[in-house]
Design an enzyme around this catalytic site. Structure first.
Site, PDB file in Angstrom:
ATOM      1  N   VAL A   1      44.217  15.977   7.598  1.00  0.00           N
ATOM      2  CA  VAL A   1      42.980  16.779   6.879  1.00  0.00           C
ATOM      3  C   VAL A   1      43.444  17.553   5.786  1.00  0.00           C
ATOM      4  O   VAL A   1      44.372  18.472   6.062  1.00  0.00           O
ATOM      5  CB  VAL A   1      42.375  17.245   8.009  1.00  0.00           C
ATOM      6  N   CYS A   2      42.954  17.436   4.628  1.00  0.00           N
ATOM      7  CA  CYS A   2      43.340  18.326   3.498  1.00  0.00           C
ATOM      8  C   CYS A   2      42.681  19.722   3.867  1.00  0.00           C
ATOM      9  O   CYS A   2      41.742  19.974   4.349  1.00  0.00           O
ATOM     10  CB  CYS A   2      42.384  17.902   2.003  1.00  0.00           C
ATOM     11  N   ILE A   3      43.723  20.539   3.735  1.00  0.00           N
ATOM     12  CA  ILE A   3      43.466  21.873   4.235  1.00  0.00           C
ATOM     13  C   ILE A   3      42.682  22.736   3.289  1.00  0.00           C
ATOM     14  O   ILE A   3      41.452  23.462   4.157  1.00  0.00           O
ATOM     15  CB  ILE A   3      44.820  22.651   4.324  1.00  0.00           C
TER      16      ILE A   3
END
Lengths: 130, 120
Positions: free
Chosen positions: A77-79
């Site tokens: 998941v893109c932080i």
């Protein structure tokens, strides 16, 4: 063939993510590999473990986790997409001094470098957008 | 340099949604991984580049500053379509960033030459 998936669509307003899930099942069943599934943009909102799915509806997040358990999928998941939407793991919760971490277990927060790596390490990158 | 190149498509107008910002972030990240990155602005996406945009009244971040800094990230391949320029009665001089104006058939060639295409 080695695939990676970029999931960008909102889970609540379209069927793109469900299509991505079906594609993944089908590709794996045919012996292909999925290097990574990268969650980006609005789709990240749905990865909170505080989400309640009505009992007669499908919880896609749960289905990703079931597929990951069976086939050892890397769910990233893109932080920056996650923290701006209030989806935090314990580390980000501590860093930003928030009251609780809520990222669904089984998903990992990381940077866009993981997408760049997926581009380089896969034969195909498929985007499931709006 | 990485053995794969990447084409990113911008097709939404500025300030409409987060897709332009998200696509731009992919460009910066992939460039940091030495992936050759090209950008193409289609349809309303071209409006993202017009000069003199005032984002303050909208209280939004102006992405134009980042577009102007792309050269520092070794991203120099920016394309717009001649047909889109005509549609909006613009020339490349109206755009804040150096872009090559290409024909529709050149775009088809660009798509074919790209190993990876991302269109959010």
């Amino acid at each position: 063939m080695i695939f990676s998936l970029l999931i960008y669509a909102s889970q609540n307003s379209g069927q793109a993510e469900q299509t991505a899930l079906r594609f993944s099942r089908s590709a794996l069943a045919q012996g292909h590999k999925i290097h990574r599934v990268f969650f980006y943009g609005e789709t990240v909102s749905a990865l909170s473990n505080l989400k309640i799915t009505p009992r007669d509806e499908i919880d896609i997040t749960r289905q990703w986790l079931d597929l990951a358990a069976d086939d050892d999928l890397d769910l990233v998941v893109c932080i920056s997409a996650a923290v701006r939407r209030g989806v935090l793991n314990q580390q980000e919760c501590d860093r930003h001094n928030r009251s609780a971490a809520n990222l669904a277990a089984g998903f990992n927060l990381s940077g866009l470098g993981q997408l760049a790596d997926a581009i380089l390490s896969s034969d195909r990158l498929l985007t499931f957008g709006n | 340099m990485a053995d794969k190149n990447l084409l990113l498509i911008f097709r939404n107008p500025p300030f409409a949604d987060s897709s332009n910002r998200d696509t731009l972030d992919i460009a910066l990240a992939c460039s940091a991984f030495d992936i050759p990155v090209s950008l193409i602005f289609l349809h309303d996406g071209i409006l993202q580049l017009t000069r003199g945009q005032q984002s303050k009244p909208l209280q939004q971040k102006n992405l134009l500053n980042t577009f102007n800094a792309l050269a520092m990230y070794d991203i120099n391949q920016l394309f717009v379509l001649q047909s889109d320029l005509q549609r909006f009665e613009l020339t490349t001089a109206d755009l804040s960033v150096d872009c090559q104006a290409i024909s529709d058939s050149k775009m088809a060639q660009l798509l074919r030459q790209s190993d990876r295409v991302i269109n959010l």
